[in-house]
Design an enzyme around this catalytic site. Structure first.
Site, PDB file in Angstrom:
ATOM      1  CB  SER A 145      -0.893   0.022   1.239  1.00 52.43           C
ATOM      2  OG  SER A 145      -1.586   1.259   1.357  1.00 52.43           O
ATOM      3  CE1 TYR A 158      -4.305  -1.917   5.094  1.00 54.31           C
ATOM      4  CE2 TYR A 158      -3.337   0.228   4.611  1.00 54.31           C
ATOM      5  CZ  TYR A 158      -3.894  -0.960   4.174  1.00 54.31           C
ATOM      6  OH  TYR A 158      -4.029  -1.203   2.832  1.00 54.31           O
ATOM      7  CB  SER A 161       0.427  -4.639   8.540  1.00 55.90           C
ATOM      8  OG  SER A 161      -0.511  -3.938   7.734  1.00 55.90           O
ATOM      9  CE  LYS A 162      -1.834  -4.075   3.089  1.00 57.36           C
ATOM     10  NZ  LYS A 162      -1.959  -5.304   2.264  1.00 57.36           N
ATOM     11  CB  ILE A 191      -8.373   0.244  -5.269  1.00 56.52           C
ATOM     12  CG1 ILE A 191      -6.867   0.449  -5.464  1.00 56.52           C
ATOM     13  CG2 ILE A 191      -8.951  -0.598  -6.392  1.00 56.52           C
ATOM     14  CD1 ILE A 191      -6.484   1.226  -6.721  1.00 56.52           C
TER      15      ILE A 191
END
Length: 262
Positions: A145, A158, A161-162, A191
């Site tokens: 991401s 988040y 983690s990415k 997206i």
């Protein structure tokens, strides 16, 4: 003829991007392993695609990417069904449920996000990558991401983690280079999937504004002024999995409408 076709294994196959990926690889002549958490969801994806493309060869399996046992069982089924994997595409992932300060985040939420997004990618690579033959053009594609390339307040689980996925991708690319197996990542921006729209609806409700207003606010921050279609990510992933990117490994490809330029 079936045994001569390349095999793609796609996790998160019933999601917005994963389903499009299954359709893309089937259209390109691949046999496809479609894996996701709910067996009935991937079976529905398989049945709907086969109804339109009768010669599609799809193995639908339930898979919990955060579970060692589930991944080992999946690897055994894939080995029995196809004997190998030529392209491994890891679309499975989760978002943080709410934006919260790191100092207020529950351990459960941290572990849930990390368990699928980072630990899950580690486990999937460890259990499934051995099915990719050496020196046969095999490829692994992770989904990171643009939020993994910089920190964003209140979304530490988040983002981290990415970021971990990007680093893991580079590590694995170096480790598998001698075997001729390439490992790359696609870093999406916003997206236009149901997951993205659900997040917009939640934020709109919290702010007391309409969905359309919330969408316009968020999409207005994107230089191209729109969220990308799932196919934009899938096309990049397919390119990375194909021979067209034969000299690309350890890379993270930005597909984000210009929200992050570097």
């Amino acid at each position: 003829m079936s045994e001569q076709r390349s095999i793609a294994c796609i996790t998160g196959a019933s999601g917005g991007q994963g389903r499009v990926a299954v359709e893309k690889f089937v259209a390109e002549g691949y046999r496809v392993v479609a894996a996701d958490l709910l067996p009935e969801a991937v079976e529905r994806v398989r049945d709907e695609i086969v109804a339109r493309v009768p010669d599609a060869d799809i193995l639908a399996i339930g898979l919990d990417q955060s579970s060692e046992e589930s991944l080992r069982e999946a690897a055994a089924r894939v080995r029995e069904w196809g004997g190998r994997i030529d392209a491994l595409l890891l679309f499975a992932g989760v978002v943080q449920r709410d934006g919260v300060p790191l100092l207020s985040m529950s351990t459960e939420e941290w572990d849930r996000v990390q368990g699928v997004n980072l630990r899950g990618v580690f486990l999937a690579c460890r259990e499934l990558a051995p099915l990719i033959p050496a020196h046969a053009g095999g490829s692994i594609v992770t989904i990171s991401s643009w939020w993994g390339q910089s920190g964003h307040p209140f979304y530490s689980a988040y983002c981290s983690s990415k970021a971990g996925v990007i680093s893991l991708t580079q590590c694995l690319a170096a480790e598998l280079a001698d075997a001729g197996i390439r490992v790359n990542s696609v870093a999406p921006g916003n997206i236009d999937t149901e997951m993205h729209r659900a997040a917009l609806r939640g934020e709109a409700e919290e702010r007391g504004i309409s969905f359309d207003e919330m969408r316009d606010i968020e999409w207005g921050k994107i230089p191209l002024k729109t969220a990308g279609p799932p196919s934009s990510i899938v096309e990049a992933a397919f390119w990375l999995a194909s021979e067209r990117s034969a000299y690309v490994t350890g890379a993270t490809i930005d597909v984000n409408g210009g929200v992050k330029m570097r």
